[in-house]
Design a protein around this motif. Structure first.
Motif, PDB file in Angstrom:
ATOM      1  N   UNK A 148      36.915  43.407  12.051  1.00 27.85           N
ATOM      2  CA  UNK A 148      36.394  42.927  13.171  1.00 27.85           C
ATOM      3  C   UNK A 148      35.133  42.854  13.077  1.00 27.85           C
ATOM      4  N   UNK A 149      34.436  41.819  13.731  1.00 27.06           N
ATOM      5  CA  UNK A 149      32.938  41.497  13.616  1.00 27.06           C
ATOM      6  C   UNK A 149      31.923  42.505  13.873  1.00 27.06           C
ATOM      7  N   UNK A 150      30.930  42.818  13.472  1.00 29.72           N
ATOM      8  CA  UNK A 150      29.709  43.620  14.120  1.00 29.72           C
ATOM      9  C   UNK A 150      29.084  42.819  15.208  1.00 29.72           C
ATOM     10  N   UNK A 151      28.558  43.652  15.981  1.00 25.48           N
ATOM     11  CA  UNK A 151      27.522  43.114  17.194  1.00 25.48           C
ATOM     12  C   UNK A 151      26.121  43.704  16.850  1.00 25.48           C
ATOM     13  N   UNK A 152      25.428  42.835  16.670  1.00 25.47           N
ATOM     14  CA  UNK A 152      23.972  43.351  16.343  1.00 25.47           C
ATOM     15  C   UNK A 152      22.977  43.221  17.605  1.00 25.47           C
ATOM     16  N   UNK A 153      22.401  44.108  18.037  1.00 24.42           N
ATOM     17  CA  UNK A 153      21.403  43.957  19.253  1.00 24.42           C
ATOM     18  C   UNK A 153      20.170  44.702  19.027  1.00 24.42           C
ATOM     19  N   UNK A 154      19.145  44.227  19.449  1.00 18.62           N
ATOM     20  CA  UNK A 154      17.701  44.933  19.574  1.00 18.62           C
ATOM     21  C   UNK A 154      17.835  45.772  20.953  1.00 18.62           C
ATOM     22  N   UNK A 155      17.230  47.012  20.600  1.00 21.19           N
ATOM     23  CA  UNK A 155      16.897  48.109  21.664  1.00 21.19           C
ATOM     24  C   UNK A 155      15.378  48.459  21.453  1.00 21.19           C
ATOM     25  N   UNK A 163       0.425  45.586  24.055  1.00 19.57           N
ATOM     26  CA  UNK A 163       1.050  44.609  23.313  1.00 19.57           C
ATOM     27  C   UNK A 163       2.011  45.206  22.391  1.00 19.57           C
ATOM     28  N   UNK A 164       3.328  45.027  22.351  1.00 20.90           N
ATOM     29  CA  UNK A 164       4.385  45.857  21.583  1.00 20.90           C
ATOM     30  C   UNK A 164       4.003  45.813  20.110  1.00 20.90           C
ATOM     31  N   UNK A 165       4.307  46.810  19.478  1.00 21.78           N
ATOM     32  CA  UNK A 165       4.252  46.711  17.863  1.00 21.78           C
ATOM     33  C   UNK A 165       5.631  46.580  17.362  1.00 21.78           C
ATOM     34  N   UNK A 166       5.426  46.157  16.026  1.00 20.31           N
ATOM     35  CA  UNK A 166       7.054  45.865  15.601  1.00 20.31           C
ATOM     36  C   UNK A 166       7.690  47.347  15.517  1.00 20.31           C
ATOM     37  N   UNK A 167       7.024  48.274  15.431  1.00 25.63           N
ATOM     38  CA  UNK A 167       8.117  49.337  15.451  1.00 25.63           C
ATOM     39  C   UNK A 167       8.316  50.017  16.889  1.00 25.63           C
ATOM     40  N   UNK A 168       8.163  49.146  17.901  1.00 29.51           N
ATOM     41  CA  UNK A 168       8.643  49.634  19.401  1.00 29.51           C
ATOM     42  C   UNK A 168      10.191  49.017  19.471  1.00 29.51           C
ATOM     43  N   UNK A 169      10.566  48.332  18.530  1.00 27.77           N
ATOM     44  CA  UNK A 169      12.013  47.730  18.423  1.00 27.77           C
ATOM     45  C   UNK A 169      12.804  48.093  17.384  1.00 27.77           C
ATOM     46  N   UNK A 170      14.256  48.353  17.562  1.00 31.63           N
ATOM     47  CA  UNK A 170      15.139  48.644  16.539  1.00 31.63           C
ATOM     48  C   UNK A 170      16.320  47.848  16.643  1.00 31.63           C
ATOM     49  N   UNK A 171      16.741  47.351  15.526  1.00 32.85           N
ATOM     50  CA  UNK A 171      17.911  46.652  15.356  1.00 32.85           C
ATOM     51  C   UNK A 171      19.175  47.505  15.128  1.00 32.85           C
ATOM     52  N   UNK A 172      20.259  47.394  16.021  1.00 34.38           N
ATOM     53  CA  UNK A 172      21.214  48.433  15.980  1.00 34.38           C
ATOM     54  C   UNK A 172      22.315  47.701  15.871  1.00 34.38           C
ATOM     55  N   UNK A 173      23.667  48.316  15.274  1.00 38.15           N
ATOM     56  CA  UNK A 173      24.817  47.434  15.041  1.00 38.15           C
ATOM     57  C   UNK A 173      25.976  48.382  15.661  1.00 38.15           C
ATOM     58  N   UNK A 174      26.997  47.677  16.220  1.00 33.42           N
ATOM     59  CA  UNK A 174      27.896  48.401  16.719  1.00 33.42           C
ATOM     60  C   UNK A 174      29.284  47.431  16.787  1.00 33.42           C
ATOM     61  N   UNK A 175      30.595  48.208  16.761  1.00 33.71           N
ATOM     62  CA  UNK A 175      31.559  47.249  16.604  1.00 33.71           C
ATOM     63  C   UNK A 175      31.639  46.287  18.011  1.00 33.71           C
ATOM     64  N   UNK A 176      32.041  44.926  17.703  1.00 30.77           N
ATOM     65  CA  UNK A 176      32.251  43.949  18.819  1.00 30.77           C
ATOM     66  C   UNK A 176      33.110  44.376  19.873  1.00 30.77           C
ATOM     67  N   UNK A 177      32.867  44.306  21.009  1.00 29.70           N
ATOM     68  CA  UNK A 177      33.681  44.806  22.132  1.00 29.70           C
ATOM     69  C   UNK A 177      34.756  43.775  22.382  1.00 29.70           C
TER      70      UNK A 177
END
Length: 58
Positions: free
Chosen positions: A1-8, A17-31
């Motif tokens: 199954x493909x992975x679902x990558x998304x930013x939170x 002004x947001x800093x680079x550490x304000x966001x995290x790239x997460x990965x979960x199974x594709x729904x």
């Protein structure tokens, strides 16, 4: 199954002004889409500053 990558947002506070550490790239199974639903892929999202103008009182 493909992975679902998304930013939170991370738990880091957002300043003016947001800093680079304000966001995290997460990965979960594709729904799997349910009945009457479709699974789409977002290629480009625009977060231009003028999008927030209607919400700001001048």
């Amino acid at each position: 199954m493909a992975a679902n990558r998304y930013w939170t947002r991370s738990d880091a506070p957002l300043g003016a002004w947001p800093e680079p550490g304000a966001f995290v790239l997460r990965e979960a199974p594709m729904p799997a889409p349910g009945p009457g639903q479709a699974l789409t892929r977002t290629i480009y999202v625009s977060l231009d500053p003028y999008h927030s103008c209607p919400f700001v009182k001048l």
